[in-house]
Enzyme design. Structure first.
Site, short mmCIF file in Angstrom:
data_model
loop_
_atom_site.label_atom_id
_atom_site.label_comp_id
_atom_site.label_asym_id
_atom_site.label_seq_id
_atom_site.Cartn_x
_atom_site.Cartn_y
_atom_site.Cartn_z
N GLN A 19 -4.71 3.25 -26.69
CA GLN A 19 -4.55 4.54 -26.01
C GLN A 19 -3.45 5.35 -26.67
OE1 GLN A 19 -3.52 3.00 -22.11
NE2 GLN A 19 -1.36 3.29 -22.47
N ALA B 24 0.81 -1.22 0.00
CA ALA B 24 0.00 0.00 0.00
C ALA B 24 0.84 1.27 0.00
CB ALA B 24 -0.92 0.00 1.22
N SER B 25 2.16 1.13 0.24
CA SER B 25 2.98 2.35 0.26
C SER B 25 3.58 2.63 -1.11
CB SER B 25 4.10 2.19 1.28
OG SER B 25 4.91 1.09 0.90
N GLY B 26 3.35 1.72 -2.08
CA GLY B 26 4.06 1.80 -3.37
C GLY B 26 3.41 2.68 -4.42
N HIS C 91 1.45 -7.46 -20.98
CA HIS C 91 0.41 -6.71 -21.68
C HIS C 91 0.32 -7.06 -23.16
CE1 HIS C 91 0.42 -4.69 -17.94
NE2 HIS C 91 1.33 -3.78 -18.21
N ALA D 97 -0.08 1.57 -5.83
CA ALA D 97 -1.16 1.84 -4.88
C ALA D 97 -1.56 3.31 -4.93
CB ALA D 97 -0.72 1.44 -3.48
N THR E 274 -13.65 6.18 -34.82
CA THR E 274 -13.01 6.77 -33.65
C THR E 274 -13.98 6.95 -32.48
OG1 THR E 274 -11.50 7.90 -35.06
CG2 THR E 274 -11.76 8.79 -32.86
#
Ligand code: BG6
Length: 447
Positions: free
Chosen positions: A363, A44-46, A231, A49, A391
């Site tokens: 994107q 959670a500190s990264g 990905h 996150a 588009t």
């Protein structure tokens, strides 16, 4: 309806849209509004996150799309407080002044714990006995086939397959999800999509920024693990797979695994590697090369650019090159899939015809368009290239994967067989790179 711009076009307020969605979710029994739900966030500190996960949970909360009693527990090694977490993520929450009270309410539902081990402790101490438990795992899923198998075995010794959600956030992108609809809901595309008609398929990922801020993580993994094996390979599966028996998660996973099994390991001579260097003619970050990061080992050969050609041994795609390209620190941000068709036979227009292309731009500015030749306007009889353009004027929000977990839909998550096959394809190459340390070709930041 996935964003406020579209809602406006349909003359609906965003509040009305959220209400429609709430009805779908709550009254359609996707989950129970009155039950208490707890999201425990590891790391959670990264960066991930603060940039993506806290903002996503906040947006879902703000729009009333989460069950009311949803609480978030942050967990990481660093000794932090909720106030620190809030400070870190606030620039990415995009809360307006009117939303301030709601944001306060959101953070009162947040807590934070510092600690070391995780899945085992969750299994031993945090499992709800009365309700359901779902574990979302974000990459890296190991470093190679062996370490990924070790991780999968560890997780599956603690949780059932239907509790495990291995996330690839590209599968939550609108145009990536659109790939299946375009292909299987349009006869014209399906009948021309094979080696007879297609010269090559190009999958591209480009980013305009370097590894600033997470060079330490990146240097251990490199662009092939970070983007190509994850990905781009996921997008490739959706382009190349056969039609699943249904849109049920198991059927979709089966077809993706089948396609991966037809791909043999990447050959080193089908790969180009690069690493960016600073551009003295630019300003700011662009003047610094990858190796200028003081946290990296001296002379690191980690690739920040990679292009690789994969081949599929099956009836549909035999001999068609799938070209995967990904890079940090280039001229622009872009992710797209490009199917390039073969040249027209017996070209009566004296070589003036260009190849047709079907382009799906993931994107930015989602779009689907076909490049085709038409007659030049006027007295001419010459062909010229134009675009049949579908588009999409809007950008879409990406919160859907988290909602999918609430709704128990695993379709856009990876199953363990997919992970295994994805690592099988890239592991020999990655091992060879680790042993031989080939020198990547330098390229200029922003080129
Ligand atoms: C992450 C990679 O998975 O995807 C990052 O680890 C990369 O290196 C990011 O920047 C790109 O995601 P997006 O959604 O911004 O294209």
């Amino acid at each position: 309806i996935t964003d406020s711009v579209m809602a406006e076009q349909l003359a609906l307020s965003w509040t009305q849209v959220c209400r429609i969605l709430q009805e779908e979710l709550f009254q359609g029994n996707a989950f129970h509004q009155s039950d208490t739900h707890i999201v425990i966030m590891m790391g959670a500190s990264g960066e991930l996150a603060k940039r993506k996960i806290y903002p996503t949970i906040w947006w879902l909360f703000r729009d009333g799309l989460l069950p009311e009693n949803t609480f978030t527990v942050g967990y990481a090694c660093s000794r932090l407080t909720v106030a620190d977490i809030r400070k870190q993520s606030e620039p990415f929450l995009k809360a307006t002044a009117e939303e301030e009270l709601k944001l306060e309410d959101f953070f009162t539902r947040n807590s934070y714990v510092a600690g070391q081990t995780v899945t085992k402790n969750i299994h031993e101490s945090c499992m709800s006995q009365a309700g359901w438990n779902r574990i979302i795992v974000e990459k890296p899923f190991g470093r190679d086939l062996r370490s990924s198998e070790r991780l999968s075995n560890h997780i599956s010794s603690l949780f059932h397959e239907d509790q495990i959600y291995c996330i690839d956030h590209y599968l939550g992108k609108e145009m990536v999800q659109n790939l299946m609809v375009l292909r299987f809901a349009n006869r014209i595309f399906d009948s021309i999509r094979n080696w007879d008609h297609i010269a090559c398929v190009i999958l591209t990922f480009k980013e305009p920024h370097g590894t600033e801020g997470h060079g330490g993580y990146f240097d251990e993994f490199g662009i092939i693990r970070d983007v190509m094996q994850s990905h781009l390979l996921q997008m490739l599966c959706l382009v190349a797979m056969e039609k699943p028996a249904s849109t049920n998660s198991d059927d979709v996973h089966d077809e993706k695994v089948r396609v991966l099994k037809c791909i043999s390991g990447v050959q080193a001579n089908n790969v180009v590697l690069g690493q960016y260097v600073g551009n003295p003619e630019r300003e700011g970050k662009a003047t610094k090369g990858y190796q200028d990061d003081p946290r990296l080992p001296h002379g690191s050969t980690t690739a920040t650019f990679a292009a690789a050609v994969l081949y599929m041994e099956n009836e549909r795609w035999d001999g068609v090159p799938f070209i995967l390209r990904c890079s940090k620190a280039l001229n622009e941000r872009k992710a797209e899939v490009r199917l390039q068709f073969r040249d027209v036979a017996s070209n009566i227009f004296r070589q003036q015809c260009r190849r047709n292309e079907l382009v799906i731009r993931v994107q930015p500015h989602e779009a689907v368009y076909i490049k085709m030749m038409t007659k030049k306007l006027g007295m001419f009889f010459n062909p010229e290239e134009s675009e049949l353009d579908l588009t999409y004027g809007n950008t879409y929000k990406n919160e859907r994967l988290l909602l999918d977990v609430f709704c128990r839909s695993q379709m856009y998550f990876l199953c363990s067989d997919e992970l295994r096959e994805a690592w099988r394809i890239f592991t020999p190459l990655l091992h060879r790179m680790e042993q031989q340390k080939p020198q990547p070709i330098p390229y200029m930041y922003g080129s």
